[in-house]
Design a protein around this motif. Structure first.
Motif, PDB file in Angstrom:
ATOM      1  N   ASN A  23      36.226  22.981 -11.694  1.00 26.91           N
ATOM      2  CA  ASN A  23      34.957  23.473 -11.150  1.00 26.91           C
ATOM      3  C   ASN A  23      33.913  23.662 -12.247  1.00 26.91           C
ATOM      4  N   LEU A  24      34.365  24.140 -13.411  1.00 24.94           N
ATOM      5  CA  LEU A  24      33.453  24.381 -14.528  1.00 24.94           C
ATOM      6  C   LEU A  24      32.824  23.076 -15.007  1.00 24.94           C
ATOM      7  N   ARG A 154      24.704  30.390 -21.145  1.00 25.44           N
ATOM      8  CA  ARG A 154      24.163  29.031 -21.291  1.00 25.44           C
ATOM      9  C   ARG A 154      24.804  28.073 -20.293  1.00 25.44           C
ATOM     10  N   MET A 155      26.104  28.208 -20.106  1.00 23.19           N
ATOM     11  CA  MET A 155      26.787  27.367 -19.123  1.00 23.19           C
ATOM     12  C   MET A 155      26.249  27.634 -17.723  1.00 23.19           C
ATOM     13  N   VAL A 158      22.807  25.981 -17.439  1.00 25.37           N
ATOM     14  CA  VAL A 158      22.894  24.523 -17.300  1.00 25.37           C
ATOM     15  C   VAL A 158      23.386  24.154 -15.905  1.00 25.37           C
ATOM     16  N   ALA A 159      24.361  24.911 -15.397  1.00 24.69           N
ATOM     17  CA  ALA A 159      24.883  24.647 -14.058  1.00 24.69           C
ATOM     18  C   ALA A 159      23.814  24.876 -12.991  1.00 24.69           C
ATOM     19  N   GLU A 160      22.934  25.859 -13.231  1.00 21.20           N
ATOM     20  CA  GLU A 160      21.888  26.189 -12.262  1.00 21.20           C
ATOM     21  C   GLU A 160      20.772  25.151 -12.266  1.00 21.20           C
ATOM     22  N   THR A 175      26.771  22.220 -24.712  1.00 17.66           N
ATOM     23  CA  THR A 175      27.254  23.106 -23.653  1.00 17.66           C
ATOM     24  C   THR A 175      28.221  22.374 -22.737  1.00 17.66           C
ATOM     25  N   SER A 176      27.899  21.123 -22.427  1.00 22.33           N
ATOM     26  CA  SER A 176      28.790  20.312 -21.599  1.00 22.33           C
ATOM     27  C   SER A 176      30.124  20.088 -22.295  1.00 22.33           C
TER      28      SER A 176
END
Length: 277
Positions: A23-24, A154-155, A158-160, A175-176
């Protein structure tokens, strides 16, 4: 029945740990990593080899470290193709088949199981206890990382919204990569936790991938409570099916639940409204 209950809870925690990693990566990197099941079993195969030569306290960390290196290489490959969803999925399947082929060539199709801690503590298998503690500790560490650290924030950013996060100065590429390494770490811990409970073979990676997809889709993308609920539902349903019907019946449960939810409630039990952080 008490043993069935305890076993189901422990397996459910391990399933949740597996699903969080997938999921991450999906949320932060926008990568559908279908090689994730192969990653899960890879650590146990490495550990099973090292345990023939060195103690578990040395073999297990080295196995995890090697798996993280392989995970970083896999991220680099998938990152190149991530803008093309279909191509990235095909590449991840190719990587999974490659890992499976290598494992078949080296180990054959025989079953492999890890014995990390023989014996029991207060009537409970020591391996069950290790699986439970490692899963709970990893889940707690993940929660604290996502809610209390800059890396987690930060993750989440980026996901948002990846473009907005980049505009704010966040290095999306790094971050990825970190999300992928963390996911590989969770896959490794879940591998070491689950293999003493269930024996593995090279093809079983696809079965674990099905379980991960079932947990993620049933629980809803990005939903922590959904992942917990779906992991426990899946684990308890499997255990009851194996107890009352027979062991082969439990293998059909993940796919049956997955298809049923996709048909009846595609957004999952909790939907997409809840974020990890």
């Amino acid at each position: 029945m008490l043993e069935v209950f305890l076993f189901s809870v422990i397996v459910g925690l391990v399933y949740m740990l597996m699903a969080i990693g997938f999921n991450l990566v999906l949320g932060v990197s926008r990568i559908v990593n279908l090689a994730y099941g192969a990653q899960i079993i890879l650590t146990s195969y490495i550990a099973s080899t090292l345990l023939n030569f060195i103690p578990a306290v040395v073999a297990l960390p080295i196995s995890v470290l090697l798996s993280l290196v392989i995970g970083a290489i896999l991220w680099l490959v998938l990152w190149i193709f991530r803008k093309d969803l279909i191509l990235s999925i095909v590449v991840s399947i190719a990587v999974a088949l490659l890992i499976e082929g290598v494992l078949l060539k080296i180990y054959g199709a025989r079953l492999i199981s890890l014995v990390i801690a023989p014996g029991d503590i207060m009537g409970i298998s020591a391996q069950w206890i290790i699986a439970a503690i490692s899963s709970i500790a990893s889940l707690l560490a993940f929660y604290l990382m996502m809610s209390r650290t800059m890396i987690g924030k930060r993750m989440a950013a980026v996901a948002e919204n990846e473009d907005l996060a980049r505009y704010m100065g966040i290095n999306v590429r790094v971050t990825s990569m970190l999300s992928f390494i963390i996911a590989s770490l969770f896959a490794s811990i879940a591998s070491i936790a689950i293999t003493p409970l269930y024996a593995i073979y090279p093809h079983v990676g696809w079965y674990y991938l099905t379980i991960v997809l079932a947990v993620v889709i049933v629980g809803g993308l990005g939903s922590a409570m959904g992942a917990l609920a779906s992991s426990m539902i899946l684990s308890f349903t499997q255990s009851l099916a194996a107890y009352y019907i027979g062991s082969p019946a439990k293998d059909l449960i993940p796919l049956t639940i997955l298809i049923s939810v996709l048909l009846l409630r595609p957004e999952g039990i909790f939907g997409r409204g809840v974020r990890w952080a």
